[in-house]
Design an enzyme around this catalytic site. Structure first.
Site, PDB file in Angstrom:
ATOM      1  N   LYS A  83       0.836  -1.205   0.000  1.00 24.79           N
ATOM      2  CA  LYS A  83       0.000   0.000   0.000  1.00 24.79           C
ATOM      3  C   LYS A  83       0.871   1.256   0.000  1.00 24.79           C
ATOM      4  O   LYS A  83       2.017   1.242   0.427  1.00 24.79           O
ATOM      5  CB  LYS A  83      -0.951  -0.017   1.201  1.00 24.79           C
ATOM      6  CG  LYS A  83      -2.074  -1.029   0.979  1.00 24.79           C
ATOM      7  CD  LYS A  83      -3.093  -1.046   2.081  1.00 24.79           C
ATOM      8  CE  LYS A  83      -4.143  -2.123   1.747  1.00 24.79           C
ATOM      9  NZ  LYS A  83      -5.040  -2.391   2.851  1.00 24.79           N
ATOM     10  N   ARG A  85      -2.544  -9.984   5.383  1.00 26.30           N
ATOM     11  CA  ARG A  85      -3.000 -10.109   3.986  1.00 26.30           C
ATOM     12  C   ARG A  85      -1.895  -9.562   3.091  1.00 26.30           C
ATOM     13  O   ARG A  85      -1.582  -8.371   3.142  1.00 26.30           O
ATOM     14  CB  ARG A  85      -4.292  -9.318   3.808  1.00 26.30           C
ATOM     15  CG  ARG A  85      -4.891  -9.395   2.419  1.00 26.30           C
ATOM     16  CD  ARG A  85      -6.191  -8.581   2.357  1.00 26.30           C
ATOM     17  NE  ARG A  85      -6.814  -8.654   1.051  1.00 26.30           N
ATOM     18  CZ  ARG A  85      -6.449  -7.934   0.002  1.00 26.30           C
ATOM     19  NH1 ARG A  85      -5.457  -7.074   0.104  1.00 26.30           N
ATOM     20  NH2 ARG A  85      -7.070  -8.080  -1.156  1.00 26.30           N
TER      21      ARG A  85
END
Ligand code: HH2
Length: 274
Positions: free
Chosen positions: A201, A259
């Site tokens: 991210k 994740r």
């Protein structure tokens, strides 16, 4: 949890797994690399993403789930569908998914009805607008309260397996993300197993850019109040070290699941923990 995005536009792996064979190969590879969980999604929820028609999401997700369900089941691997849409959740579970990974935290009645597990993730607003100007009085308290209410509703509805996820990057500034990771123990102490997704991210790219610039600990102290952290992040393909650092941090501070896109490297890092 290994990520499989069957999308053309996901921010880090968009377009790589649109072909059914390529998607199934990647799932099998992640299982071989040590993933305990595989998450299949057909709609990008990156900041600014436009919603996808449910028919299109079904078309992307269901064949993949169908094709890998038996492989995952026999390997003892959870198979989740990453969706905000009831019809997609139902069709994916019908095709063999065992968990609904729900970034909208609204599908617990569906999970209850289907008798499968449910991940409740916190998001402020929706992907199109969530990074416009996110504000909280205390982000950790806000997220804990939100997730606590959802867990209680899910349990009352009869969902037996529930995970909570603070939703890193979903309507949060860099300082909000840092605060959530720094105080992850408070969410863990609430008792529901915690899942954390930082992989590749923008936030991890900003941490690395700051590290490269020799700025050691300034993110929470300055420049963290805007939508971004005030520094150009390193590109998504160069974020492995930031993804690993934050995944290992999360595991050390009590997260049960991380994740990730880079399964092999993460499994190695987590197994190497003292
Ligand atoms: N992050 C993304 C998607 N789904 N689900 C949970 N539970 N937690 C997360 O942090 C999370 C999630 C976004 O990442 P990705 O799937 O790689 O990108 P895109 O949304 O562009 O497909």
């Amino acid at each position: 949890m290994g990520v499989l995005n069957a999308t053309p536009d996901s921010f880090s792996d968009g377009g790589l797994h649109l072909d059914l064979d390529a998607a199934c190969d990647r799932v099998r590879q992640m299982v071989a690399e040590g993933a305990a969980w595989v998450d299949v999604g057909g709609e990008s929820t990156r900041p600014g993403a436009e919603p996808v028609a449910v028919e299109e999401e079904l078309r992307r997700v269901v064949p993949v789930v169908e094709a890998v369900a038996e492989h995952c089941r026999s390997a003892g691997v959870q198979l989740s569908v990453d969706t905000r849409h009831e019809a997609v959740a139902r069709a994916a579970v019908d095709a063999g998914a065992t968990v609904v990974n729900d970034v909208s935290a609204s599908l617990w009645p569906v999970a209850a009805d289907l008798g499968v597990g449910w991940v409740a993730m916190h998001m402020s607003g929706d992907p199109r607008t969530m990074q416009a100007d996110p504000r909280y009085v205390d982000v950790v308290d806000h997220v804990r309260r939100f997730l606590g209410e959802r867990v209680a509703q899910a349990q009352a509805a009869g969902v037996e397996q529930v995970w909570v996820d603070p939703g890193i990057g979903f309507g949060k500034t860099t300082s909000h993300n840092l605060e959530l990771l720094a105080r992850l123990g408070e969410l863990v102490a609430d008792g529901t197993p915690v899942l954390v997704g930082t992989s590749r991210k923008r936030f991890t790219g900003e941490l690395l850019a700051r590290s490269d610039a020799g700025l050691l600990r300034p993110v929470a102290e300055s420049g963290g109040s805007g939508a971004q952290g005030g520094i150009e992040p390193v590109p998504a393909q160069d974020r492995l070290v930031g993804s690993l650092t934050t995944a290992v941090w999360a595991m050390i501070h009590g997260a049960r699941i991380v994740r990730v896109h880079d399964v092999q490297a993460t499994v190695r890092a987590v197994r190497a923990l003292p």
